[in-house]
Design an enzyme around this catalytic site. Structure first.
Site, PDB file in Angstrom:
ATOM      1  N   LYS A  76       0.806  -1.140   0.143  1.00 53.31           N
ATOM      2  CA  LYS A  76       0.039  -0.058   0.147  1.00 53.31           C
ATOM      3  C   LYS A  76       0.675   1.276   0.048  1.00 53.31           C
ATOM      4  CE  LYS A  76      -4.236  -0.183   1.929  1.00 53.31           C
ATOM      5  NZ  LYS A  76      -5.365  -0.609   2.691  1.00 53.31           N
ATOM      6  N   GLY A 139      -3.580   1.897   9.721  1.00 60.34           N
ATOM      7  CA  GLY A 139      -4.138   2.090   8.359  1.00 60.34           C
ATOM      8  C   GLY A 139      -5.492   2.562   8.444  1.00 60.34           C
ATOM      9  N   VAL A 236     -14.782  -0.586  12.804  1.00 56.02           N
ATOM     10  CA  VAL A 236     -14.397  -0.919  11.597  1.00 56.02           C
ATOM     11  C   VAL A 236     -14.151  -2.546  11.617  1.00 56.02           C
ATOM     12  CG1 VAL A 236     -13.288   1.280  10.980  1.00 56.02           C
ATOM     13  CG2 VAL A 236     -11.872  -0.699  11.979  1.00 56.02           C
TER      14      VAL A 236
HETATM   15  P1  NAD Z   1      -3.017  -1.535  12.018  1.00 60.66           P
HETATM   16  O1  NAD Z   1      -1.936  -2.780  12.459  1.00 60.66           O
HETATM   17  O2  NAD Z   1      -2.235  -0.715  10.903  1.00 60.66           O
HETATM   18  O3  NAD Z   1      -3.378  -0.738  13.145  1.00 60.66           O
HETATM   19  C1  NAD Z   1      -3.874  -1.475  14.264  1.00 60.66           C
HETATM   20  C2  NAD Z   1      -4.146  -0.196  15.448  1.00 60.66           C
HETATM   21  O4  NAD Z   1      -4.824  -0.867  16.425  1.00 60.66           O
HETATM   22  C3  NAD Z   1      -3.190   0.523  16.235  1.00 60.66           C
HETATM   23  O5  NAD Z   1      -3.649   1.900  16.396  1.00 60.66           O
HETATM   24  C4  NAD Z   1      -2.741  -0.056  17.309  1.00 60.66           C
HETATM   25  O6  NAD Z   1      -2.420   0.889  18.384  1.00 60.66           O
HETATM   26  C5  NAD Z   1      -4.299  -0.680  17.866  1.00 60.66           C
HETATM   27  N1  NAD Z   1      -4.453  -1.719  18.664  1.00 60.66           N
HETATM   28  C6  NAD Z   1      -4.213  -3.009  18.281  1.00 60.66           C
HETATM   29  N2  NAD Z   1      -4.426  -3.914  19.449  1.00 60.66           N
HETATM   30  C7  NAD Z   1      -5.037  -3.068  20.341  1.00 60.66           C
HETATM   31  C8  NAD Z   1      -5.325  -3.153  21.751  1.00 60.66           C
HETATM   32  N3  NAD Z   1      -5.485  -4.345  22.238  1.00 60.66           N
HETATM   33  N4  NAD Z   1      -5.582  -2.072  22.538  1.00 60.66           N
HETATM   34  C9  NAD Z   1      -5.722  -0.979  21.775  1.00 60.66           C
HETATM   35  N5  NAD Z   1      -5.195  -0.423  20.600  1.00 60.66           N
HETATM   36  C10 NAD Z   1      -5.030  -1.743  19.979  1.00 60.66           C
HETATM   37  O7  NAD Z   1      -4.427  -2.380  11.597  1.00 60.66           O
HETATM   38  P2  NAD Z   1      -5.367  -1.709  10.366  1.00 60.66           P
HETATM   39  O8  NAD Z   1      -5.076  -1.985   9.177  1.00 60.66           O
HETATM   40  O9  NAD Z   1      -5.577  -0.069  10.923  1.00 60.66           O
HETATM   41  O10 NAD Z   1      -6.759  -2.445  10.701  1.00 60.66           O
HETATM   42  C11 NAD Z   1      -7.153  -2.190  12.083  1.00 60.66           C
HETATM   43  C12 NAD Z   1      -8.673  -3.137  12.124  1.00 60.66           C
HETATM   44  O11 NAD Z   1      -9.347  -2.573  11.136  1.00 60.66           O
HETATM   45  C13 NAD Z   1      -8.477  -4.574  11.701  1.00 60.66           C
HETATM   46  O12 NAD Z   1      -9.494  -5.431  12.480  1.00 60.66           O
HETATM   47  C14 NAD Z   1      -9.000  -4.728  10.121  1.00 60.66           C
HETATM   48  O13 NAD Z   1      -9.450  -5.977   9.810  1.00 60.66           O
HETATM   49  C15 NAD Z   1     -10.105  -3.552  10.268  1.00 60.66           C
HETATM   50  N6  NAD Z   1     -10.200  -2.832   9.018  1.00 60.66           N
HETATM   51  C16 NAD Z   1     -11.452  -2.910   8.392  1.00 60.66           C
HETATM   52  C17 NAD Z   1     -11.566  -2.329   7.075  1.00 60.66           C
HETATM   53  C18 NAD Z   1     -12.948  -2.222   6.791  1.00 60.66           C
HETATM   54  O14 NAD Z   1     -13.261  -1.927   5.551  1.00 60.66           O
HETATM   55  N7  NAD Z   1     -14.015  -2.439   7.622  1.00 60.66           N
HETATM   56  C19 NAD Z   1     -10.670  -1.646   6.650  1.00 60.66           C
HETATM   57  C20 NAD Z   1      -9.246  -2.024   6.945  1.00 60.66           C
HETATM   58  C21 NAD Z   1      -9.086  -2.434   8.294  1.00 60.66           C
END
Ligand code: NAD
Length: 290
Positions: A76, A139, A236
């Site tokens: 990405k 992200g 999300v």
């Molecule tokens: P990422 O790894 O880039 O970011 C993870 C985030 O979660 C960080 O801010 C981290 O600090 C936080 N985090 C993780 N575990 C934690 C906990 N136990 N307590 C507090 N904070 C915590 O991940 P991402 O790509 O941003 O994805 C995050 C979530 O969003 C995932 O579950 C992913 O499946 C979901 N997502 C959904 C969509 C959608 O279209 N609905 C799109 C992208 C991502």
């Protein structure tokens, strides 16, 4: 996989997704269902490509005249260097999930934030001019932060725990402050009283962390007594579909919005950018069995 009713011919146009690992992706089912429903002679395929093969893949797809494709992890950010134009949202996020090929000119953009904004709007919620609380700085959270600020959300209070994403949170909030009119506040998630205060002043709370997603499904980052019935709560995370946060919010009488809707609408936005047509979202949701 639904049976393809439109035969593949010499005219069939190809779209796709380049990422790894990616065989589990729902995107092919989503886009192919939309093509089928609208009678479009197009096909969407997945290609397992990581950073190593990325440049050659981008050039190959350009040379082949492929109109558009999605990009996911680990490509990405890496893909940006091979593209000709980058949207403002992608520039601020530092990330691309959609490439559009206009006669050999490649534009990269990100549709996750638009997808989230549309998922909220589709539920009749209007965040423009209002204050929201956003949990996360990865992200998904960055895409929401950027798009909400660009679209006119008045104030965003962002919380992240003190982990490897904290520095990113500092940089992204500063960047968004400097490039938009949105007021952006950044707090430590560990500061529970600040979290309570910001939620109490917000129209909507959104969890964009992976807390709540399997295997972290037992985690909910807020306490039930931080919520009130007028608050809208969005998550999300879509695995599980009803997260612990959403269940807690429902109990507190809040309107809730699950992550599947954002996933559908981010795909719908890519689809619109490539084809100029609206994705038949309800039909696709049914095809995905959601
Ligand atoms: P990422 O790894 O880039 O970011 C993870 C985030 O979660 C960080 O801010 C981290 O600090 C936080 N985090 C993780 N575990 C934690 C906990 N136990 N307590 C507090 N904070 C915590 O991940 P991402 O790509 O941003 O994805 C995050 C979530 O969003 C995932 O579950 C992913 O499946 C979901 N997502 C959904 C969509 C959608 O279209 N609905 C799109 C992208 C991502």
């Amino acid at each position: 996989m639904p049976e393809r009713k439109i035969p593949i011919t010499g005219h069939t146009e190809m779209f796709g997704l380049i990422a790894t690992p990616i065989r589990h992706s729902m995107s092919p089912t989503l886009h192919n269902a939309a093509f089928e429903k609208l009678g479009m002679d197009k096909v969407y395929l997945v290609f397992e490509v990581g950073k190593e093969g990325l440049e050659k893949t981008v050039e190959g797809l350009r040379a082949m005249g492929v109109r558009g494709y999605n990009v996911s992890m680990p490509n990405k950010a890496a893909v940006m260097q091979y593209l000709d134009k980058i949207s403002t949202a992608s520039e601020l996020c530092g990330s691309v999930n959609t490439v559009i090929n206009d006669d050999g000119v490649l534009t990269g953009t990100i549709t996750d934030g638009v997808g989230w904004m549309q998922s909220v709007a589709s539920e009749g919620c209007d965040v423009i001019g209002k204050k929201i609380t956003l949990l996360g700085a990865g992200g998904a959270a960055t895409a929401i932060l950027v798009q909400a600020a660009l679209d006119g959300v008045a104030e965003i209070s962002l919380f992240n725990r003190d982990d490897e994403f904290w520095q990113r949170a500092v940089e992204k909030t500063e960047l968004v402050r400097s490039k938009t009119n949105c007021r952006v506040n950044l707090y430590h998630l560990e500061d529970r009283e600040q979290l309570r205060k910001e939620i109490s002043e917000s129209y909507l709370l959104v969890n964009a962390t992976s807390a709540g997603m399997k295997p972290q499904e037992d985690i909910c980052l807020v306490d039930e007594d931080m919520l009130r019935p007028e608050l809208i709560v969005s998550d999300v995370v879509y695995n599980p579909m009803v997260t612990k946060l959403l269940a807690t919010a429902e109990k507190a009488g809040c309107k809730t919005i699950g992550g599947l809707s954002m996933m559908m609408y981010q795909g719908a936005e890519s689809f619109r950018l490539w084809t100029g047509e609206e994705m038949p979202v309800d039909y696709c949701r049914e095809k995905l069995g959601l």
